[in-house]
Design a protein around this motif. Structure first.
Motif, PDB file in Angstrom:
ATOM      1  N   ARG A 186     104.793   3.599 -12.266  1.00 15.12           N
ATOM      2  CA  ARG A 186     103.393   3.248 -12.441  1.00 15.12           C
ATOM      3  C   ARG A 186     103.052   1.874 -11.848  1.00 15.12           C
ATOM      4  N   PRO A 187     103.282   1.668 -10.547  1.00 18.16           N
ATOM      5  CA  PRO A 187     102.924   0.372  -9.948  1.00 18.16           C
ATOM      6  C   PRO A 187     101.430   0.100 -10.105  1.00 18.16           C
ATOM      7  N   ALA A 188     101.106  -1.069 -10.633  1.00 19.75           N
ATOM      8  CA  ALA A 188      99.731  -1.369 -11.063  1.00 19.75           C
ATOM      9  C   ALA A 188      98.681  -1.183  -9.966  1.00 19.75           C
ATOM     10  N   PRO A 189      98.896  -1.676  -8.736  1.00 15.00           N
ATOM     11  CA  PRO A 189      97.853  -1.485  -7.718  1.00 15.00           C
ATOM     12  C   PRO A 189      97.586  -0.017  -7.395  1.00 15.00           C
ATOM     13  N   VAL A 228     112.602   2.986 -18.049  1.00 14.22           N
ATOM     14  CA  VAL A 228     112.027   4.070 -18.845  1.00 14.22           C
ATOM     15  C   VAL A 228     112.471   3.867 -20.288  1.00 14.22           C
ATOM     16  N   PHE A 229     111.700   4.430 -21.214  1.00 20.43           N
ATOM     17  CA  PHE A 229     111.977   4.285 -22.638  1.00 20.43           C
ATOM     18  C   PHE A 229     111.962   5.667 -23.269  1.00 20.43           C
ATOM     19  N   ASP A 230     113.000   5.979 -24.056  1.00 15.10           N
ATOM     20  CA  ASP A 230     113.029   7.293 -24.689  1.00 15.10           C
ATOM     21  C   ASP A 230     112.350   7.243 -26.055  1.00 15.10           C
ATOM     22  N   ASP A 231     112.288   8.409 -26.712  1.00 17.35           N
ATOM     23  CA  ASP A 231     111.544   8.513 -27.963  1.00 17.35           C
ATOM     24  C   ASP A 231     112.220   7.786 -29.113  1.00 17.35           C
ATOM     25  N   ARG A 237     107.199   4.307 -19.645  1.00 16.60           N
ATOM     26  CA  ARG A 237     107.842   3.828 -18.420  1.00 16.60           C
ATOM     27  C   ARG A 237     107.075   2.616 -17.919  1.00 16.60           C
ATOM     28  N   GLU A 238     107.834   1.672 -17.355  1.00 16.00           N
ATOM     29  CA  GLU A 238     107.224   0.445 -16.859  1.00 16.00           C
ATOM     30  C   GLU A 238     108.156  -0.200 -15.843  1.00 16.00           C
TER      31      GLU A 238
END
Length: 408
Positions: free
Chosen positions: A65-68, A42-45, A37-38
């Motif tokens: 997953r926000p970087a800060p 999201v990305f599946d398998d 996820r980014e």
């Protein structure tokens, strides 16, 4: 993950979580393994990229997953842990201070929880304790969670399967302000509501009705509890939906978006007047993991990001554009479909739960992850990250149009 490993995974899933759950996921096109996820994706398998328009029920307002916030979590993990829940800490005090500054004026006190249901349950306990009354009223059609008071207040047809629910809880009609106000008496401890019912085709309470309920609660000495789990932190185009309606609640419920999808933390914030009950009974409510020091660090970092990004401004502008585009798309199709919502909390009514399920499956094929509403399963809720831009709007538009074409 190769085909053999994938089949073994789903065998284990069916064994431990139930075959019917797998069947339901398949019907929605969601029988996928989340591999990465980014941001808004999201990305599946299998490597397919999907725009996340569920965001775990609106938890990931700032994207995945926000970087800060991730950086703050890493730093906190080196310095702190759960903490000792009966004791105070800098982390708890700082988050309390920040919430008092971030939420509408007058909400200076708070109790931390792990999730929305727990935060809502505490709000109901606080209302009963501070007023000395037992009756709780809620606007029909809402959804508040799975715990005791939350389940009892939620409009779901299967709740009786859990046996007797909490007594002295009633409903008041949506849109009928006169009847709703008459139901509020000096027996009423609190009125509990969602400004926008996300799981019920994004039904929005008119500002005038919210103001009428606020006025009636004042007259009857009842508390107004506003659950902004789905609408808070900018989802509907303002920091909080109650602020846009110029209504100040006595109690405000903030759900898991406080933890930015990285750690389970929620909060109930309320007035000093309501806090008088806790001053008389200081240890009447505790939560083992509510307001953990680690979670408070993450929540403070999330508030930093909310304040710097001001995602409600983007939600207002981009949400309006997305709603315009989707309205044009559905107008071109012969099957009646309605679009409704506020900001980046949108819903499409497909007319039946079967069509909504098929629509979700087609959306997933087209790279958009969404699911039907819990109260109105004929609808499909779209609640992407509040930070999406024009490219993501175009992606959603194409996926919706393709899914509607396949439903013809």
């Amino acid at each position: 993950m190769n085909s053999h490993d994938r089949e073994r995974f789903w065998d284990r899933f069916r064994r431990h979580f139930g075959a019917s759950r797998h069947t339901q996921l398949e019907s929605l096109g969601h029988a996928r393994v989340e591999a990465a996820r980014e941001g808004s994706w999201v990305f599946d398998d299998r490597g397919q990229r999907l725009l996340d328009c569920d965001t775990s029920g609106g938890i990931c307002n700032l994207g995945r997953r926000p970087a800060p916030v991730v950086d703050a979590a890493r730093h906190a993990l080196r310095q702190t842990d759960q903490g000792n829940f009966p004791m105070m800490s800098w982390e708890k005090a700082e988050l309390a201070r920040r919430l008092a500054a971030f939420t509408p004026p007058g909400l200076e006190c708070c109790v931390f929880s792990v999730m929305r249901g727990e935060a809502l349950d505490f709000a109901c306990k606080l209302a009963r304790g501070s007023t000395g009354r037992t009756q709780l009223l809620t606007v029909d059609g809402g959804w508040y969670g799975e715990t005791g008071f939350a389940l009892t207040l939620s409009d779901r047809i299967d709740r009786e399967r859990f046996g007797p629910l909490i007594p002295d809880v009633g409903t008041i009609p949506f849109l009928d302000a006169d009847a709703a106000c008459k139901a509020i008496t000096r027996r009423t401890a609190a009125v509990v509501l969602e400004p926008v019912q996300a799981e019920n085709h994004a039904r929005k309470l008119p500002n005038g009705m919210l103001q009428a309920l606020r006025h009636r609660c004042n007259r009857m000495g009842a508390l107004l509890v506003v659950d902004e789990t789905q609408t808070g932190f900018g989802r509907t185009g303002s920091r909080f939906a109650c602020e846009a309606a110029r209504v100040k609640p006595d109690v405000l419920v903030l759900g898991e978006a406080l933890g930015a999808g990285l750690f389970p933390i929620a909060a109930t914030v309320f007035t000093q007047q309501a806090n008088a009950f806790l001053n008389r009974h200081p240890l009447i409510h505790v939560s083992t993991f509510g307001g953990s020091d680690f979670g408070c660090r993450i929540a403070v970092a999330a508030l930093d990001l909310y304040e710097s990004q001001k995602p409600w401004l983007n939600a207002d502008q981009v949400g309006l554009e997305l709603q315009r585009r989707l309205t044009r798309v559905v107008a071109r199709h012969p099957t009646p479909v309605s679009v409704r919502g506020s900001g980046l909390l949108l819903s499409l009514d497909l007319g039946s739960s079967d069509r909504a399920t098929k629509f979700c499956r087609k959306l997933a094929d087209g790279g958009v992850l969404a699911r039907p509403g819990r109260v109105a399963p004929r609808s499909v809720v779209l609640r992407p990250s509040l930070l999406i831009g024009t490219q993501e709007v175009a992606w959603i538009e194409r996926a919706v149009e393709a899914a509607l074409d396949d439903l013809r």
